[in-house]
Structures are given as structure tokens and as C-alpha cells.
Motif scaffolding. Structure first.
Motif, PDB file in Angstrom:
ATOM      1  N   GLU A   1     -13.594  57.181  99.672  1.00 28.07           N
ATOM      2  CA  GLU A   1     -14.828  57.704  99.096  1.00 28.07           C
ATOM      3  C   GLU A   1     -16.000  56.792  99.438  1.00 28.07           C
ATOM      4  O   GLU A   1     -15.817  55.621  99.790  1.00 28.07           O
TER       5      GLU A   1
ATOM      6  N   SER B   1     -12.582  58.867 106.443  1.00 31.63           N
ATOM      7  CA  SER B   1     -12.778  59.924 105.460  1.00 31.63           C
ATOM      8  C   SER B   1     -11.773  59.864 104.315  1.00 31.63           C
ATOM      9  O   SER B   1     -11.982  60.473 103.263  1.00 31.63           O
TER      10      SER B   1
ATOM     11  N   SER C   1     -16.880  52.501  98.300  1.00 29.81           N
ATOM     12  CA  SER C   1     -15.585  52.108  97.742  1.00 29.81           C
ATOM     13  C   SER C   1     -15.331  50.603  97.813  1.00 29.81           C
ATOM     14  O   SER C   1     -14.497  50.091  97.055  1.00 29.81           O
TER      15      SER C   1
ATOM     16  N   VAL D   1     -18.826  53.612 103.371  1.00 37.73           N
ATOM     17  CA  VAL D   1     -17.800  53.210 102.393  1.00 37.73           C
ATOM     18  C   VAL D   1     -18.126  51.895 101.695  1.00 37.73           C
ATOM     19  O   VAL D   1     -17.470  51.544 100.709  1.00 37.73           O
TER      20      VAL D   1
END
Length: 254
Positions: free
Chosen positions: A121, A118, A124, A150
Motif C-alpha cells: 500500500e 503493487s 507503507s 510506498v
């Protein structure tokens, strides 16, 4: 969970004792990577095929997931990638800092549980490198789901993990090359701590769980991946003479 903290402490000790996965790459390895001559491991001995990687790593955002130890991260950084190493063990992450300082590399490090990304973001990363490590958590499905979250669309997930067949055997006897079948799959060390041999192995090596091949492979597919590459390797036990117990997969986020 308690076992996450326990495994972190045990891996700190393993790292200080120069475990196989805790021996940093050399400056010579880094220099060769800078020149385009490099390889990394997801499993004990077989290098990952170069055609599993993007044509160039320059500028690619790479997550080494549960991949501390100063091995994969520095090589990928030297090859041009923007590397983040995420690991449960601070001592393993210190190996990244050691190599980065020694060889003038930029490597970002974060301590954490591979089941919870978490801190990152969505979308990513372009590439996730996940060496053999998910046997140290109780549930692998959250790992695949988080990887799917992710990674960017068409991002790659390169993973190493164990064949659960190893866990049907008594671990203490297996160390002696004696094959005694006594466990059901899925297996968890925490269910066998009344056995002195299991307790001894856990105290030096960490708590392990066997995940079914369905969770390892279908788990990736259910998280939005297509498996497009596969190979096997030895596992480092007496079973090596009979069967390869390590597996590597290449998956692409659809």
C-alpha cells in the motif's frame, strides 16, 4: 517479461554458488547489530555512513528492495527494524529465511520484480534499502516512482547503482583488463547476444542494462525525492584502478 524470469533463474544459481551478494551475515554479525554495532553495504566495499540512517531503527518499517541474500535484512532486523525483503530470486530470499531461523529474527519476504511494488500500500515504509541491483532491469524510472509511492513522507531511500561508463567497453575484453570502447550508452545485453562473449557473461551473470545517470539521479528527483547524500565505490572490474564505478545516494521523500 522473459528477462525477469531468466534473471531470476540466473540469480538462483549465483546464490547457490555463494555470489558476493549471496553470502549471509554471521551470527556474530547479528549479535553485534543487536548491541548497536552494525553496518551494511549498498555497493561492493564501502559501508553506508551511519548518519544516513534514522537515529534509531526500532519499530521502523524497512523495505530491502531487490536486497535478498541474507545480508542487509538480518542486520537491520537485529537493529530493531520491521524488515521486508523483496527480491526476484527465491534462492536469495531463502538466505533471509536461513539467517532468520538461525538467529531468531523476524524477516518478511516477498518474491517480485522491483519495478512493480503493487503488493504494498502507499506510504507503507519509513526506509527503503536498495543495494546495487537495478542494472538487472530495463527501465529504472518505475522503480523510483514505486519507491516514492510506498515511502511515507520524509521517508528515506538509500540506493546503490552503477556508473554507465563501464558499459562503453567490450565486456569480454574488460574481464581481461583490456579496454576496448565499442558500445553506446544506454547499453543493453539483449542487443548484443550475437557476441559469444556477451552471451557467455549473460548466461552466468544475468542480463544487464546501463541506465543513464540522468535516469538514476534525476529519476529519483522527478519521483519526489531530494538527494541529500552521495558517495562512490569500486565496481569490481579492471576499471577500479582508474575510476569508481559504483554510486550510492541518500534521498528523502519530500
Amino acid at each position: 517479461m522473459q528477462y525477469i524470469a531468466e534473471n531470476s533463474k540466473i540469480w538462483d544459481e549465483r546464490s547457490e554458488n555463494m555470489d558476493t551478494w549471496s553470502i549471509p551475515v554471521t551470527s556474530e554479525d547479528v549479535q553485534r547489530a543487536r548491541e548497536g554495532d552494525w553496518s551494511i553495504l549498498l555497493t561492493p566495499t564501502k559501508p553506508v555512513p551511519r548518519d544516513w540512517f534514522p537515529e534509531t531503527l526500532s519499530g521502523k518499517k524497512v523495505l530491502c528492495l531487490a536486497g535478498g541474500g541474507g545480508q542487509q535484512g538480518p542486520i537491520l532486523a537485529a537493529a530493531g527494524a520491521d524488515v521486508t525483503v523483496f527480491d526476484n530470486s527465491l534462492k536469495q530470499l531463502e538466505k533471509e529465511h536461513l539467517v532468520a531461523a538461525r538467529d531468531h529474527l523476524t524477516i518478511h519476504t516477498i518474491q517480485g520484480n522491483m519495478q512493480d511494488l503493487s503488493v504494498f500500500e502507499a506510504e507503507s515504509f519509513d526506509l527503503i534499502i536498495h543495494p546495487w541491483s537495478n542494472g538487472y532491469i530495463d527501465d529504472v524510472l518505475p522503480v523510483w516512482k514505486e519507491c516514492g509511492r510506498v515511502l511515507k513522507p520524509n521517508g528515506l531511500l538509500l540506493s546503490g547503482f552503477g556508473n554507465p561508463i563501464e558499459y562503453i567497453f567490450n565486456a569480454g575484453k574488460l574481464e581481461q583488463g583490456i579496454f576496448v570502447v565499442e558500445n553506446q550508452i544506454p547499453y543493453a545485453d539483449i542487443d548484443h547476444m550475437d557476441d559469444p562473449e556477451t552471451r557467455r557473461i549473460v548466461e552466468s551473470g544475468g542480463y544487464l542494462w546501463s541506465h543513464t545517470l540522468e535516469d538514476q539521479i534525476q529519476g529519483q528527483i522527478a519521483a519526489g525525492f531530494a538527494i541529500v547524500g552521495f558517495y562512490e565505490d569500486i565496481g569490481g572490474t579492471a576499471l577500479d584502478s582508474y575510476i569508481s564505478t559504483s554510486i550510492a545516494t541518500k534521498a528523502i521523500k519530500l
